[in-house]
Design a protein around this motif. Structure first.
Motif, PDB file in Angstrom:
ATOM      1  N   ASP A  42       0.828  -1.209   0.000  1.00  6.48           N
ATOM      2  CA  ASP A  42       0.000   0.000   0.000  1.00  6.48           C
ATOM      3  C   ASP A  42       0.866   1.265   0.000  1.00  6.48           C
ATOM      4  O   ASP A  42       2.103   1.193   0.108  1.00  6.48           O
ATOM      5  N   GLU A  73      -8.597   0.600   4.798  1.00  5.40           N
ATOM      6  CA  GLU A  73      -9.735  -0.325   4.652  1.00  5.40           C
ATOM      7  C   GLU A  73     -10.716   0.112   3.552  1.00  5.40           C
ATOM      8  O   GLU A  73     -11.259  -0.752   2.853  1.00  5.40           O
ATOM      9  N   SER A 130       2.227  -5.166   9.687  1.00  7.43           N
ATOM     10  CA  SER A 130       1.557  -4.608  10.875  1.00  7.43           C
ATOM     11  C   SER A 130       1.487  -5.701  11.932  1.00  7.43           C
ATOM     12  O   SER A 130       1.455  -6.897  11.596  1.00  7.43           O
ATOM     13  N   THR A 172       8.273   1.163  12.470  1.00  6.45           N
ATOM     14  CA  THR A 172       7.665   2.276  11.721  1.00  6.45           C
ATOM     15  C   THR A 172       6.138   2.267  11.823  1.00  6.45           C
ATOM     16  O   THR A 172       5.467   3.117  11.235  1.00  6.45           O
TER      17      THR A 172
HETATM   18  N1  LIG Z   1      -7.597 -12.813   6.848  1.00 11.56           N
HETATM   19  C1  LIG Z   1      -7.757 -12.868   8.148  1.00 11.56           C
HETATM   20  O1  LIG Z   1      -7.764 -13.942   8.759  1.00 11.56           O
HETATM   21  C2  LIG Z   1      -7.919 -11.586   8.926  1.00 11.56           C
HETATM   22  C3  LIG Z   1      -7.841 -11.598  10.333  1.00 11.56           C
HETATM   23  C4  LIG Z   1      -7.912 -10.388  11.017  1.00 11.56           C
HETATM   24  C5  LIG Z   1      -8.056  -9.201  10.307  1.00 11.56           C
HETATM   25  N2  LIG Z   1      -8.141  -9.233   8.943  1.00 11.56           N
HETATM   26  C6  LIG Z   1      -8.263  -7.993   8.180  1.00 11.56           C
HETATM   27  O2  LIG Z   1      -7.080  -7.235   8.359  1.00 11.56           O
HETATM   28  C7  LIG Z   1      -7.397  -5.874   8.149  1.00 11.56           C
HETATM   29  C8  LIG Z   1      -6.764  -5.059   9.237  1.00 11.56           C
HETATM   30  O3  LIG Z   1      -5.364  -5.222   9.158  1.00 11.56           O
HETATM   31  P1  LIG Z   1      -4.384  -4.029   9.524  1.00 11.56           P
HETATM   32  O4  LIG Z   1      -4.784  -3.450  10.802  1.00 11.56           O
HETATM   33  O5  LIG Z   1      -2.996  -4.523   9.348  1.00 11.56           O
HETATM   34  O6  LIG Z   1      -4.775  -2.937   8.425  1.00 11.56           O
HETATM   35  P2  LIG Z   1      -3.934  -2.240   7.256  1.00 11.56           P
HETATM   36  O7  LIG Z   1      -3.416  -3.227   6.316  1.00 11.56           O
HETATM   37  O8  LIG Z   1      -4.802  -1.160   6.724  1.00 11.56           O
HETATM   38  O9  LIG Z   1      -2.698  -1.601   8.017  1.00 11.56           O
HETATM   39  C9  LIG Z   1      -2.956  -0.601   8.966  1.00 11.56           C
HETATM   40  C10 LIG Z   1      -2.194   0.685   8.626  1.00 11.56           C
HETATM   41  O10 LIG Z   1      -0.853   0.548   9.024  1.00 11.56           O
HETATM   42  C11 LIG Z   1       0.020   0.859   7.945  1.00 11.56           C
HETATM   43  N3  LIG Z   1       1.207   0.015   8.123  1.00 11.56           N
HETATM   44  C12 LIG Z   1       1.235  -1.338   8.158  1.00 11.56           C
HETATM   45  N4  LIG Z   1       2.465  -1.760   8.450  1.00 11.56           N
HETATM   46  C13 LIG Z   1       3.245  -0.659   8.609  1.00 11.56           C
HETATM   47  C14 LIG Z   1       4.607  -0.445   8.951  1.00 11.56           C
HETATM   48  N5  LIG Z   1       5.422  -1.457   9.256  1.00 11.56           N
HETATM   49  N6  LIG Z   1       5.054   0.822   8.986  1.00 11.56           N
HETATM   50  C15 LIG Z   1       4.217   1.871   8.734  1.00 11.56           C
HETATM   51  N7  LIG Z   1       2.919   1.745   8.444  1.00 11.56           N
HETATM   52  C16 LIG Z   1       2.444   0.481   8.381  1.00 11.56           C
HETATM   53  C17 LIG Z   1      -0.797   0.568   6.713  1.00 11.56           C
HETATM   54  O11 LIG Z   1      -0.335   1.285   5.604  1.00 11.56           O
HETATM   55  C18 LIG Z   1      -2.176   1.047   7.146  1.00 11.56           C
HETATM   56  O12 LIG Z   1      -2.269   2.430   7.019  1.00 11.56           O
HETATM   57  C19 LIG Z   1      -8.896  -5.769   8.107  1.00 11.56           C
HETATM   58  O13 LIG Z   1      -9.314  -5.602   6.781  1.00 11.56           O
HETATM   59  C20 LIG Z   1      -9.365  -7.106   8.634  1.00 11.56           C
HETATM   60  O14 LIG Z   1     -10.604  -7.493   8.112  1.00 11.56           O
HETATM   61  C21 LIG Z   1      -8.060 -10.391   8.249  1.00 11.56           C
END
Ligand SMILES: NC(=O)c1ccc[n+]([C@@H]2O[C@H](COP(=O)([O-])OP(=O)(O)OC[C@H]3O[C@@H](n4cnc5c(N)ncnc54)[C@H](O)[C@@H]3O)[C@@H](O)[C@H]2O)c1
Length: 345
Positions: A42, A73, A130, A172
């Protein structure tokens, strides 16, 4: 290197090590075929990590390409899936090639889903950045995207070929996102491991990740397609997903919504006489310690229409997870009308 093997079909390894990010190419080489790889990432993570990932894949003999979509999201849509698929086709990925999901849960879910349908299925690798993706979403093979009608309504079970986790990338991660990941760590302990629940505050990321992932591994191995035990992982998610939808997926993180959802599920369990006194206090105390919300200004009755659109609904009932103790959860079938009453403040 900590290696956790997930015995699903196909099986795959989760590799966890501080500082392993620059070795992604070498680490995935034994489990992928082909020469081309598309790194899907992303707009926040791409500028930080995509070049380093591409360099590592290049050094291991792959031809890497980078596809970047706008973070968040609201972009976990079929439109983004379509763009990813178009990029795969433009780069002439074949059935032997693979995708790399470099990012959080949104990236992982989108990339896995695109990989599951491109040419009827190509390999993909998860490189979660994340905390939430490292402890939860990168493992278990659930992939997909949202629809305007609700969250995760489209998707496929599609297991990655490997999951490579470098906890150092969390340096980060914005504090709000870290908090969001902690909600899933706390959820996992709350449903499965009372002893670990008590240690959470004292452990470094690598331990939180390894234990969460190992618990999820066990659950997924016993119930890959979510027909029984795997539903327990949805603790807090019925109300949580509805809340995310009520917010139109902006202004609340997945983890914050799940935290509110867990607090609501505790209330339901108490009202049904299934969650003993003290459990709720203990869990809400830990959530609050991590500055996670346990209530919302959105009235619960406004959430019911969104809950009715949840994929866990069966007829007029919903499979709802309650806690019987810290470390022990169970699923109940509750009629939506009854749930509406139980959720009232
Ligand atoms: N497939 C599954 O089993 C499962 C389980 C739980 C959640 N989910 C899904 O996961 C999503 C939530 O995941 P999320 O919280 O990681 O959301 P996300 O992918 O949107 O990441 C959250 C934010 O953190 C930023 N980010 C991520 N890693 C970073 C890093 N190392 N440094 C700087 N910025 C960083 C991203 O750009 C984003 O803005 C939801 O859509 C949820 O439905 C899926």
């Amino acid at each position: 290197m900590r290696t956790i093997c997930v015995n699903t079909a196909p099986s795959y390894e989760i590799l966890i090590e501080n500082g392993c990010f620059p070795r992604i190419g070498e680490l995935v080489k034994p489990v992928v075929r082909g020469t081309s790889a598309v790194i899907v990432t992303d707009s926040n993570i791409g500028p930080l990590y995509a070049k380093q990932a591409a360099d590592s894949l290049g050094k291991s003999g792959f031809d890497p390409h980078i596809f970047t979509f706008p973070a968040g999201e609201p972009n976990k849509t079929l439109a983004t899936v379509g763009e990813i698929l178009g990029f795969f086709a433009q780069k002439r990925l074949t059935r032997a090639d693979f995708a790399v999901a470099l990012g959080g849960g949104v990236t992982g879910d989108l990339t896995g889903f695109a990989a599951s349908i491109y040419l009827r299925g190509i390999d993909f690798v998860q490189v979660p950045t994340s905390l939430l993706a490292q402890v939860d979403s990168s493992v278990g093979g659930k992939t997909g995207c949202d629809l305007p009608q609700g969250k995760n309504l489209v998707g496929a079970f599609w297991q990655p070929r490997a999951v490579v986790i470098d906890p150092e990338v969390n340096q980060t991660l914005p504090p709000l996102e870290r908090k969001s990941g902690m909600a899933e760590v706390i959820k996992t302990a709350a449903i499965k491991d009372a002893e670990w629940f008590d240690q959470i505050g004292t452990l470094p990321d690598i331990e939180l990740i390894a234990r969460s992932v190992d618990i999820k591994r066990g659950v997924v191995e016993r119930d890959e397609r979510e027909s029984g035990e795997r539903m327990l992982l949805n603790f807090g998610h019925t109300v949580g997903h509805a809340l995310e939808k009520a917010y139109n997926f902006t202004g609340i993180t997945h983890g914050e919504a799940v935290a509110v959802g867990m607090a609501a599920a505790l209330r339901v369990g108490e009202r049904l006489g299934m969650t003993p006194a003290g459990v709720s206090e203990k869990l809400t105390r830990l959530l609050t310690q991590y500055d996670l919300p346990v209530s919302t200004t959105v009235p619960m009755d406004q959430l019911i229409p969104h809950i009715a659109g949840d994929k866990k609904r069966q007829g007029d009932c919903i499979n709802f997870v309650v806690l019987e103790a810290i470390g022990r959860a169970r699923t109940l079938k509750i009629e939506l009308t009854e749930l509406a009453g139980l959720l009232k403040l």
